[in-house]
Design a protein around this motif. Sequence first.
Motif, PDB file in Angstrom:
ATOM      1  N   HIS A   1       0.840  -1.196   0.000  1.00  0.00           N
ATOM      2  CA  HIS A   1       0.000   0.000   0.000  1.00  0.00           C
ATOM      3  C   HIS A   1       0.878   1.250   0.000  1.00  0.00           C
ATOM      4  N   ASP A   2       0.684   2.111  -0.992  1.00  0.00           N
ATOM      5  CA  ASP A   2       1.486   3.330  -1.175  1.00  0.00           C
ATOM      6  C   ASP A   2       2.970   3.030  -1.371  1.00  0.00           C
ATOM      7  N   GLY A   3       3.280   1.862  -1.902  1.00  0.00           N
ATOM      8  CA  GLY A   3       4.672   1.440  -2.059  1.00  0.00           C
ATOM      9  C   GLY A   3       5.235   1.718  -3.437  1.00  0.00           C
ATOM     10  N   GLU A   4       6.453   1.241  -3.631  1.00  0.00           N
ATOM     11  CA  GLU A   4       7.158   1.430  -4.884  1.00  0.00           C
ATOM     12  C   GLU A   4       6.519   0.614  -6.001  1.00  0.00           C
ATOM     13  N   VAL A   5       6.694   1.115  -7.214  1.00  0.00           N
ATOM     14  CA  VAL A   5       6.163   0.459  -8.406  1.00  0.00           C
ATOM     15  C   VAL A   5       7.342   0.110  -9.304  1.00  0.00           C
ATOM     16  N   ASP A   6       7.505  -1.160  -9.596  1.00  0.00           N
ATOM     17  CA  ASP A   6       8.508  -1.593 -10.564  1.00  0.00           C
ATOM     18  C   ASP A   6       8.112  -2.960 -11.090  1.00  0.00           C
ATOM     19  N   VAL A   7       8.933  -3.495 -11.972  1.00  0.00           N
ATOM     20  CA  VAL A   7       8.569  -4.733 -12.662  1.00  0.00           C
ATOM     21  C   VAL A   7       8.466  -5.924 -11.704  1.00  0.00           C
TER      22      VAL A   7
ATOM     23  N   CYS B   1       8.587  -1.315 -20.252  1.00  0.00           N
ATOM     24  CA  CYS B   1       9.803  -1.379 -19.437  1.00  0.00           C
ATOM     25  C   CYS B   1      11.017  -1.852 -20.234  1.00  0.00           C
ATOM     26  N   GLN B   2      10.789  -2.383 -21.427  1.00  0.00           N
ATOM     27  CA  GLN B   2      11.910  -2.883 -22.233  1.00  0.00           C
ATOM     28  C   GLN B   2      12.793  -1.722 -22.667  1.00  0.00           C
ATOM     29  N   THR B   3      14.098  -1.921 -22.517  1.00  0.00           N
ATOM     30  CA  THR B   3      15.054  -0.874 -22.865  1.00  0.00           C
ATOM     31  C   THR B   3      15.507  -1.032 -24.308  1.00  0.00           C
ATOM     32  N   TYR B   4      16.238  -0.048 -24.797  1.00  0.00           N
ATOM     33  CA  TYR B   4      16.644  -0.037 -26.210  1.00  0.00           C
ATOM     34  C   TYR B   4      17.513  -1.233 -26.578  1.00  0.00           C
TER      35      TYR B   4
ATOM     36  N   GLY C   1       6.804  -5.995  -8.964  1.00  0.00           N
ATOM     37  CA  GLY C   1       5.406  -6.063  -8.560  1.00  0.00           C
ATOM     38  C   GLY C   1       4.558  -6.809  -9.575  1.00  0.00           C
ATOM     39  N   ALA C   2       4.792  -6.519 -10.847  1.00  0.00           N
ATOM     40  CA  ALA C   2       4.041  -7.215 -11.898  1.00  0.00           C
ATOM     41  C   ALA C   2       4.360  -8.701 -11.878  1.00  0.00           C
ATOM     42  N   TYR C   3       5.644  -9.038 -11.765  1.00  0.00           N
ATOM     43  CA  TYR C   3       6.035 -10.456 -11.735  1.00  0.00           C
ATOM     44  C   TYR C   3       5.394 -11.172 -10.546  1.00  0.00           C
ATOM     45  N   CYS C   4       5.517 -10.589  -9.361  1.00  0.00           N
ATOM     46  CA  CYS C   4       4.955 -11.223  -8.162  1.00  0.00           C
ATOM     47  C   CYS C   4       3.445 -11.377  -8.284  1.00  0.00           C
ATOM     48  N   ALA C   5       2.767 -10.343  -8.785  1.00  0.00           N
ATOM     49  CA  ALA C   5       1.306 -10.398  -8.911  1.00  0.00           C
ATOM     50  C   ALA C   5       0.875 -11.468  -9.912  1.00  0.00           C
ATOM     51  N   ILE C   6       1.554 -11.543 -11.044  1.00  0.00           N
ATOM     52  CA  ILE C   6       1.212 -12.555 -12.054  1.00  0.00           C
ATOM     53  C   ILE C   6       1.419 -13.958 -11.487  1.00  0.00           C
ATOM     54  N   ALA C   7       2.531 -14.171 -10.811  1.00  0.00           N
ATOM     55  CA  ALA C   7       2.821 -15.487 -10.242  1.00  0.00           C
ATOM     56  C   ALA C   7       1.807 -15.864  -9.166  1.00  0.00           C
ATOM     57  N   VAL C   8       1.515 -14.935  -8.262  1.00  0.00           N
ATOM     58  CA  VAL C   8       0.555 -15.211  -7.183  1.00  0.00           C
ATOM     59  C   VAL C   8      -0.836 -15.482  -7.760  1.00  0.00           C
TER      60      VAL C   8
END
Length: 114
Positions: free
Chosen positions: A65-71, A103-106, A73-80
Amino acid sequence: RDPDCGGFCGGPYPGQMAHLAPTYAAVNTLVTIGTPAAFELIKGAKLGSFLRAMRREDGAFTMHHDGEVDVRGAYCAIAVATLSGEVEATGPWEDTANWILRCQTYEGGVGATP
């Protein structure tokens, strides 16, 4: 586990907040244990509610809650969501897939954020 929001905490509750990283670890551990009691802990956790609360409009996920956002979070959420059977309740996932693609870089790697 935080009985109010449904996520797992990194330490004793109350005292620690629910967080996607320990939720990911707890669900993976319980699935690996594989006993009926372990699966009941997953079912009773209200994980769909927790995952929906961590989801942002752009498809990203906050770690807490009100925490950091990065990839992570997406990985953990998809897995859970996948391991707990909450994929339909937590989706749609198209926004999350698009957010990860941003999020993909050049050079082809995946950065923490778009």
